[in-house]
Motif scaffolding. Structure first.
Motif, short mmCIF file in Angstrom:
data_model
loop_
_atom_site.label_atom_id
_atom_site.label_comp_id
_atom_site.label_asym_id
_atom_site.label_seq_id
_atom_site.Cartn_x
_atom_site.Cartn_y
_atom_site.Cartn_z
N ILE A 1 -46.39 47.92 -31.57
CA ILE A 1 -46.00 49.23 -31.08
C ILE A 1 -45.96 49.17 -29.46
O ILE A 1 -45.17 49.81 -28.72
N VAL A 2 -46.67 48.57 -28.59
CA VAL A 2 -46.71 48.47 -27.36
C VAL A 2 -45.47 47.73 -26.76
O VAL A 2 -44.85 48.21 -25.91
N THR A 3 -45.25 46.82 -27.67
CA THR A 3 -43.82 46.20 -27.22
C THR A 3 -42.63 47.07 -27.34
O THR A 3 -41.67 47.08 -26.55
N ALA A 4 -42.52 47.82 -28.35
CA ALA A 4 -41.58 48.63 -28.63
C ALA A 4 -41.44 49.73 -27.24
O ALA A 4 -40.33 49.85 -27.04
N LEU B 1 -35.02 48.22 -31.47
CA LEU B 1 -34.79 48.41 -32.99
C LEU B 1 -35.30 47.35 -33.77
O LEU B 1 -35.87 47.64 -34.88
N ALA B 2 -35.24 46.18 -33.18
CA ALA B 2 -35.55 44.94 -34.09
C ALA B 2 -37.22 45.06 -33.99
O ALA B 2 -37.96 44.30 -35.01
N ILE B 3 -37.79 45.28 -32.87
CA ILE B 3 -39.20 45.19 -32.74
C ILE B 3 -39.65 46.35 -33.69
O ILE B 3 -40.78 46.05 -34.54
N GLN B 4 -38.99 47.34 -33.79
CA GLN B 4 -39.60 48.53 -34.56
C GLN B 4 -39.55 48.11 -36.12
O GLN B 4 -40.28 48.32 -36.90
N THR C 1 -48.03 46.82 -16.57
CA THR C 1 -49.12 47.06 -17.60
C THR C 1 -48.94 46.79 -19.24
O THR C 1 -49.64 46.11 -19.66
N LEU C 2 -47.71 47.52 -19.39
CA LEU C 2 -47.39 47.60 -21.07
C LEU C 2 -47.00 46.02 -21.38
O LEU C 2 -47.44 45.46 -22.42
N ALA C 3 -46.24 45.52 -20.40
CA ALA C 3 -45.81 44.24 -20.75
C ALA C 3 -47.03 43.24 -20.87
O ALA C 3 -46.91 42.32 -21.65
N SER C 4 -47.70 43.00 -19.73
CA SER C 4 -49.02 42.25 -19.78
C SER C 4 -49.71 42.31 -21.23
O SER C 4 -50.31 41.57 -21.72
N VAL C 5 -50.21 43.64 -21.25
CA VAL C 5 -50.78 43.92 -22.48
C VAL C 5 -50.41 43.44 -23.65
O VAL C 5 -50.88 43.07 -24.60
N CYS C 6 -49.14 43.94 -24.01
CA CYS C 6 -48.46 43.59 -25.38
C CYS C 6 -48.28 42.14 -25.54
O CYS C 6 -48.52 41.46 -26.56
#
Length: 526
Positions: A136-139, A344-347, A406-411
């Motif tokens: 979810i975070v990666t998407a 799309l692929a991540i989702q 922030t999102l990148a590090s967390v995911c």
């Protein structure tokens, strides 16, 4: 006039050698899946290229390198290039283990399914739970990468404010808007069927590969310096270089994840025991080669290494400097396509994991989440859930100038931890003799195996995963609070992990009494 019977009753397509072969393969694959206790309900339509495209588009070097090239350079200078082969080597060891598991457990929701069969229900559930949150975070993180490209192509895409810089409030807010629109589009594509998803994804990957080749060609035909540039550290962040180098590795670590997506789509892939292992490895290897050449070419072709433009503008700065307006915008349009198919692929991968866990009764609202649409052949509600939650995450971060980092590090911390919940139990099982009891598929064909090198490869992969998770979660102010912020932002990654585990413990307790759970961690079938 009365229509003839032939006009009223739809006629089946003519049976050809190809359709007969595909039908036979699908029937065999369905019987194989049934041996694990699951009824085939997804449409098995993906071939080798579509399977490769799922993994390649999740990695998506154009998306992720465009996002974080400037970040990596700002920390490590030109010598940050060496984080790329180091991260590839570590992740390829992980991929080798995943390829072996994909050959033996060709089931959707692979991280959850593999971990559960290796270490038991509880460990498997938390691996799946952490992977869901990570996806979810990666998407969301991938979707906001449109901000890197679209305003550069046309200023009209800057709908909020005038400053398109990602570290500005206007840029971060506009990124949320563009990312939310993209998540709505990818949700609709995921709902209407695997056919549309596969076609769009394969087309997007083809465009991305062409774009990668074009970018490499432009850089290497417009160089301003030699390959020795990768030894330069003069533009690194202040402090000991080893610290700056470790921080710059966030870029490569963020890029080289998601290669397991081919395993996530195993129940929609023909002959997955043999296709998925190869596409897992090839998606990562091709991405590493193309991405490495892009990094080297950009460093050699950048007009300046010291005026700050490379750190702030990244690859877009180099492309704009080396190409006239129209060709440069065409290349950037290829990047936009890559970002779209990456999201799309991540989702898609996330929705299959939700479906797989819900099918086992391991999530709240399991019935709708495990229902496959009778017409589209897709798990509709999992796709909708990933899209809605991803948009919600972006809205919560509206105006946060550090949203990208922030999102990148967390995911990726979450992804690395989920991977560890596979590689560590797998190492324990290897020491006990796995996979001596599994040699081939139903037809007796030999499956991909690491053989006598399995324990050594697995051990290094596990150590690598632990070291990288610690490095990525380390509370660096330059990463998490570049423009200032509270202590909770500085500790965003470890706090998010703790919150995920705490909420997961509550959810797991809620779903534990569910019936019909397969709890045997070491099934006797493959």
């Amino acid at each position: 006039m009365v229509a003839s019977a032939d006009a009223i009753i739809p006629q089946p397509p003519p049976v050809t050698a190809e359709t007969s072969t595909n039908s036979t393969e699908t029937s065999s694959d369905s019987a194989d899946l049934a041996r694990f206790g699951y009824q085939p309900v997804l449409h098995r339509k993906l071939g080798r290229y579509a399977s490769f495209a799922a993994g390649f588009s999740f990695v998506s070097i154009l998306t992720t390198i465009f996002q974080f090239f400037g970040f990596g350079y700002s920390f490590g200078g030109a010598a940050f290039f060496w984080t790329w082969p180091i991260v590839f080597a570590g992740q390829f060891l992980v991929a080798l283990n995943f390829a072996e598991l994909a050959a033996r457990y060709p089931i959707s929701g692979c991280i959850y399914q593999w971990s559960r069969r290796l270490a038991g229900e509880v460990v498997g559930w938390f691996a799946g739970w952490m992977m869901i949150i990570a996806q979810i975070v990666t998407a969301a993180a991938a979707a906001i990468a449109l901000q890197v490209v679209l305003p550069t192509i046309w200023s009209g895409f800057q709908l909020i404010g005038t400053n398109s810089d990602l570290t500005s409030r206007d840029g971060a807010s506009n990124a949320v808007l563009l990312g939310s629109v993209l998540l709505v589009i990818t949700t609709l594509i995921n709902v209407v069927g695997i056919d549309w998803m596969a076609r769009i994804n394969s087309l997007g990957v083809t465009i991305e590969i062409v774009g990668v080749i074009a970018v490499i060609a432009v850089f290497f035909t417009h160089t301003d310096r030699g390959p020795g540039v990768v030894t330069h550290t003069d533009q690194a962040a202040a402090g000991p270089y080893w610290a700056a180098f470790l921080a710059s590795g966030l870029m490569a670590a963020y890029v080289m994840v998601g290669f397991d997506s081919a395993g996530e789509l195993s129940e929609e892939t023909r002959n997955p025991r043999h296709v998925a292992p190869r596409t897992i490895l090839s998606a990562l290897a091709v991405s590493a080669l193309g991405g490495g050449l892009i990094l080297l070419g950009a460093l050699m072709a950048a007009p300046s290494l010291s005026d700050g433009s490379l750190a702030s503008g990244g690859l877009a700065y180099v492309i704009e400097a080396k190409l006239t307006s129209v060709p440069g915008k065409v290349v950037l349009a290829c990047v936009a396509c890559a970002i779209t198919v990456c999201t799309l692929a991540i989702q898609t991968a996330g929705s299959r994991l939700l479906f797989s866990m819900a099918r086992d009764g391991r999530l709240p609202f399991a019935k709708p989440l495990s229902t496959v649409h009778p017409r589209f052949g897709t798990p509709v509600w999992p796709a909708v859930a990933i899209g809605v939650l991803g948009i919600g995450l972006l809205v919560v971060n509206l105006g946060n100038a550090a949203i990208f980092a922030t999102l990148a590090s967390v995911c990726i911390v979450m992804l690395y931890l989920a991977y560890l919940l596979v590689t560590v139990p797998l190492l324990v099982r290897r020491i006990k003799g796995w996979p001596a009891d599994i040699a081939g598929d139903a037809a007796g064909t030999k499956l991909f195996a690491l053989g006598r090198y399995g324990i050594a490869i697995n051990a290094v992969a596990a150590i690598w995963g632990i070291a990288m998770a610690v490095n990525l979660a380390w509370p660096r102010a330059e990463v998490y609070t570049p423009t200032g912020g509270g202590w909770w932002m500085l500790w965003a990654a470890p706090l998010f992990v703790l919150l995920t585990v705490a909420v997961g413990a509550v959810v797991h307790r809620m779903v534990t009494p569910a019936r019909g759970i397969v709890t045997d961690p070491i099934p006797q079938i493959a």
